[in-house]
Scaffold this motif. Structure first.
Motif, PDB file in Angstrom:
ATOM      1  N   ARG A  70      68.984  22.967  60.837  1.00  0.00           N
ATOM      2  CA  ARG A  70      69.519  23.739  61.960  1.00  0.00           C
ATOM      3  C   ARG A  70      68.417  24.692  62.386  1.00  0.00           C
ATOM      4  NH1 ARG A  70      74.681  25.294  64.130  1.00  0.00           N
ATOM      5  NH2 ARG A  70      74.388  27.217  65.276  1.00  0.00           N
ATOM      6  N   TRP A  88      65.259  29.047  67.069  1.00  0.00           N
ATOM      7  CA  TRP A  88      64.080  29.222  67.913  1.00  0.00           C
ATOM      8  C   TRP A  88      63.895  30.699  68.213  1.00  0.00           C
ATOM      9  CZ3 TRP A  88      61.265  24.928  68.620  1.00  0.00           C
ATOM     10  CH2 TRP A  88      61.884  23.714  68.396  1.00  0.00           C
ATOM     11  N   LYS A 103      61.255  30.417  73.166  1.00  0.00           N
ATOM     12  CA  LYS A 103      62.149  30.050  74.260  1.00  0.00           C
ATOM     13  C   LYS A 103      61.595  30.525  75.596  1.00  0.00           C
ATOM     14  CE  LYS A 103      66.476  30.266  71.674  1.00  0.00           C
ATOM     15  NZ  LYS A 103      67.774  30.945  71.594  1.00  0.00           N
ATOM     16  N   ALA A 133      60.437  19.336  76.859  1.00  0.00           N
ATOM     17  CA  ALA A 133      61.398  19.269  75.752  1.00  0.00           C
ATOM     18  C   ALA A 133      60.941  18.278  74.692  1.00  0.00           C
ATOM     19  CB  ALA A 133      62.779  18.893  76.277  1.00  0.00           C
ATOM     20  N   ILE A 141      62.842  18.993  71.214  1.00  0.00           N
ATOM     21  CA  ILE A 141      64.250  19.270  71.458  1.00  0.00           C
ATOM     22  C   ILE A 141      64.776  18.309  72.511  1.00  0.00           C
ATOM     23  CG2 ILE A 141      64.039  21.719  70.874  1.00  0.00           C
ATOM     24  CD1 ILE A 141      64.132  22.335  73.882  1.00  0.00           C
ATOM     25  N   HIS A 142      66.093  18.273  72.667  1.00  0.00           N
ATOM     26  CA  HIS A 142      66.714  17.449  73.697  1.00  0.00           C
ATOM     27  C   HIS A 142      66.562  18.179  75.037  1.00  0.00           C
ATOM     28  CE1 HIS A 142      69.761  15.117  75.822  1.00  0.00           C
ATOM     29  NE2 HIS A 142      69.548  14.211  74.886  1.00  0.00           N
ATOM     30  N   SER A 192      68.548  18.641  77.401  1.00  0.00           N
ATOM     31  CA  SER A 192      69.701  19.462  77.744  1.00  0.00           C
ATOM     32  C   SER A 192      69.599  20.863  77.133  1.00  0.00           C
ATOM     33  CB  SER A 192      71.005  18.792  77.316  1.00  0.00           C
ATOM     34  OG  SER A 192      71.069  18.676  75.916  1.00  0.00           O
ATOM     35  N   GLN A 193      68.940  20.976  75.968  1.00  0.00           N
ATOM     36  CA  GLN A 193      68.759  22.284  75.337  1.00  0.00           C
ATOM     37  C   GLN A 193      67.850  23.161  76.195  1.00  0.00           C
ATOM     38  OE1 GLN A 193      70.159  23.505  72.247  1.00  0.00           O
ATOM     39  NE2 GLN A 193      69.536  25.306  73.379  1.00  0.00           N
ATOM     40  N   LEU A 194      66.779  22.577  76.710  1.00  0.00           N
ATOM     41  CA  LEU A 194      65.860  23.339  77.553  1.00  0.00           C
ATOM     42  C   LEU A 194      66.525  23.706  78.881  1.00  0.00           C
ATOM     43  CD1 LEU A 194      63.177  24.676  78.012  1.00  0.00           C
ATOM     44  CD2 LEU A 194      62.196  22.440  78.579  1.00  0.00           C
ATOM     45  N   ALA A 246      69.645  24.337  79.206  1.00  0.00           N
ATOM     46  CA  ALA A 246      70.549  25.442  78.854  1.00  0.00           C
ATOM     47  C   ALA A 246      69.768  26.753  78.730  1.00  0.00           C
ATOM     48  CB  ALA A 246      71.283  25.131  77.551  1.00  0.00           C
ATOM     49  N   TRP A 247      68.588  26.708  78.127  1.00  0.00           N
ATOM     50  CA  TRP A 247      67.766  27.916  78.028  1.00  0.00           C
ATOM     51  C   TRP A 247      67.400  28.427  79.412  1.00  0.00           C
ATOM     52  CZ3 TRP A 247      63.742  26.110  73.827  1.00  0.00           C
ATOM     53  CH2 TRP A 247      64.377  26.050  72.580  1.00  0.00           C
ATOM     54  N   ASN A 297      70.500  30.016  80.979  1.00  0.00           N
ATOM     55  CA  ASN A 297      70.733  31.320  80.366  1.00  0.00           C
ATOM     56  C   ASN A 297      69.726  32.360  80.857  1.00  0.00           C
ATOM     57  OD1 ASN A 297      72.865  30.255  78.937  1.00  0.00           O
ATOM     58  ND2 ASN A 297      71.691  29.974  77.055  1.00  0.00           N
TER      59      ASN A 297
END
Length: 86
Positions: free
Chosen positions: A17, A20, A25, A43, A48-49, A51-53, A55-56, A59
């Motif tokens: 898990r 970061w 980020k 990504a 990373i996937h 979709s994670q980037l 989302a960052w 945000n």
């Protein structure tokens, strides 16, 4: 099958898990916000996937709203462009 990514960013965590750092980020988001940048390629390079980037990035844009006070994400907020449509 697990693929090893040779060109991970410096400071990328190695545990199952991942946690970061805010600096990592912010660096990834700033790079992803550059004109013509490929979020998927960035990504993949980080490990990373996409979709994670995404989302960052989302945000970071939310944190850049005028209601939020200046804080830890100031370096990310500086990279966010505002587009007004009339």
């Amino acid at each position: 099958m697990i693929e090893a990514v040779a060109e991970r960013l410096e400071g990328a965590p190695r545990q199952l898990r991942r946690r970061w750092s805010d600096e990592l980020k912010a660096q990834a988001v700033a790079e992803a916000l550059e004109p013509g940048a490929s979020v998927s390629a960035i990504a993949h390079r980080i490990g990373i996937h996409p979709s994670q980037l995404f989302a960052w990035r989302r945000n970071a844009r939310t944190d850049a709203s005028p209601q939020r006070s200046a804080g830890a994400g100031a370096s990310v907020r500086a990279a966010v462009a505002v587009v007004e449509i009339w």
